[in-house]
Design an enzyme around this catalytic site. Structure first.
Site, short mmCIF file in Angstrom:
data_model
loop_
_atom_site.label_atom_id
_atom_site.label_comp_id
_atom_site.label_asym_id
_atom_site.label_seq_id
_atom_site.Cartn_x
_atom_site.Cartn_y
_atom_site.Cartn_z
N GLY A 1 -48.93 54.00 -67.70
CA GLY A 1 -48.41 55.16 -67.00
C GLY A 1 -46.91 55.02 -66.81
O GLY A 1 -46.21 54.54 -67.70
N CYS A 2 -46.41 55.43 -65.67
CA CYS A 2 -44.98 55.41 -65.37
C CYS A 2 -44.36 54.06 -65.67
O CYS A 2 -44.70 53.05 -65.05
CB CYS A 2 -44.77 55.76 -63.90
N PHE A 3 -43.43 54.02 -66.62
CA PHE A 3 -42.85 52.73 -66.96
C PHE A 3 -41.93 52.18 -65.88
O PHE A 3 -41.65 50.99 -65.84
CB PHE A 3 -42.17 52.72 -68.33
#
Length: 208
Positions: A35-37
């Site tokens: 998901g969100c890096f």
């Protein structure tokens, strides 16, 4: 406030040239999509033995993709993080252990509040040994949940570093990052899935 809006407000897009950390006698690489890096990078930076993390894009065919292109869909890329680590201090198997306990492996095509194929969770093994360990870890995780595991093991393509403003975002913009992470429900969902196993890693915001 949505994550894409936070990213736009953070800075103008600067496209980084493709590069990958070289493996040597004292270092190795791993690539995970969770998901969100911003969050994946922040989590792995807290793992002893991890030397460097880079946010980027992997799994697609488009060369030098931008954040806007990847999140719009259709490129095949996932937001991912390339990890350079000291195998004498932390092994790939241990990194897998951390990875699983920082994601939601039961949700396909999304992670937490971020929805879309670019936010899928996946492991990108870089050699046969990593692939074997990844497959073994997936089997272990599958055995503990009744729902099917959505996290896949994918063939890595070129890893393209993300724009400069995405790198170390959690350090450059701590207030916006903490609000995003809390508002997205990441830690709450991870704790609901993994309990003390996740909390014991010391990676949750405010717990490290």
């Amino acid at each position: 406030m949505s994550r894409p809006l936070l990213a736009v407000l953070a800075a103008a897009t600067l496209v980084a040239a493709p590069a990958a950390a070289q493996e040597g006698d004292d270092t190795a690489r791993a690539v995970f999509a969770g998901g969100c890096f911003w969050c994946v990078e922040a989590d792995f930076d807290k793992v002893p033995g991890v030397l460097e993390t880079t946010s980027g894009y992997v799994g697609g065919s488009l060369e030098n993709p931008t954040y806007r292109q990847v999140t719009a869909g259709g490129t095949g890329h996932a937001e991912a993080v390339e990890i350079v680590y000291d195998p004498g201090r932390v092994g790939y198997e241990e990194l897998l252990h951390v990875f699983w306990r920082t994601i939601d492996p039961l949700t396909a095509g999304a992670q937490f509040c971020d929805v879309g194929d670019s936010y899928r969770s996946a492991i990108f093994p870089l050699n046969p040994e990593q692939e074997a360990l990844a497959e073994a870890s997936l089997e272990e995780v599958a055995a503990r949940f009744e729902a099917p595991i959505a996290t896949g093991i994918e063939e890595p393509t070129t890893f393209w570093p993300a724009e400069d403003y995405h790198q170390d975002y959690y350090e450059k913009n701590p207030v916006a990052y903490r609000f995003y992470r809390w508002n997205c429900g990441r830690d709450a969902r991870v704790e609901a899935l993994w309990g003390e196993e996740a909390g014991g890693l010391g990676i949750f915001e405010g717990r490290s």
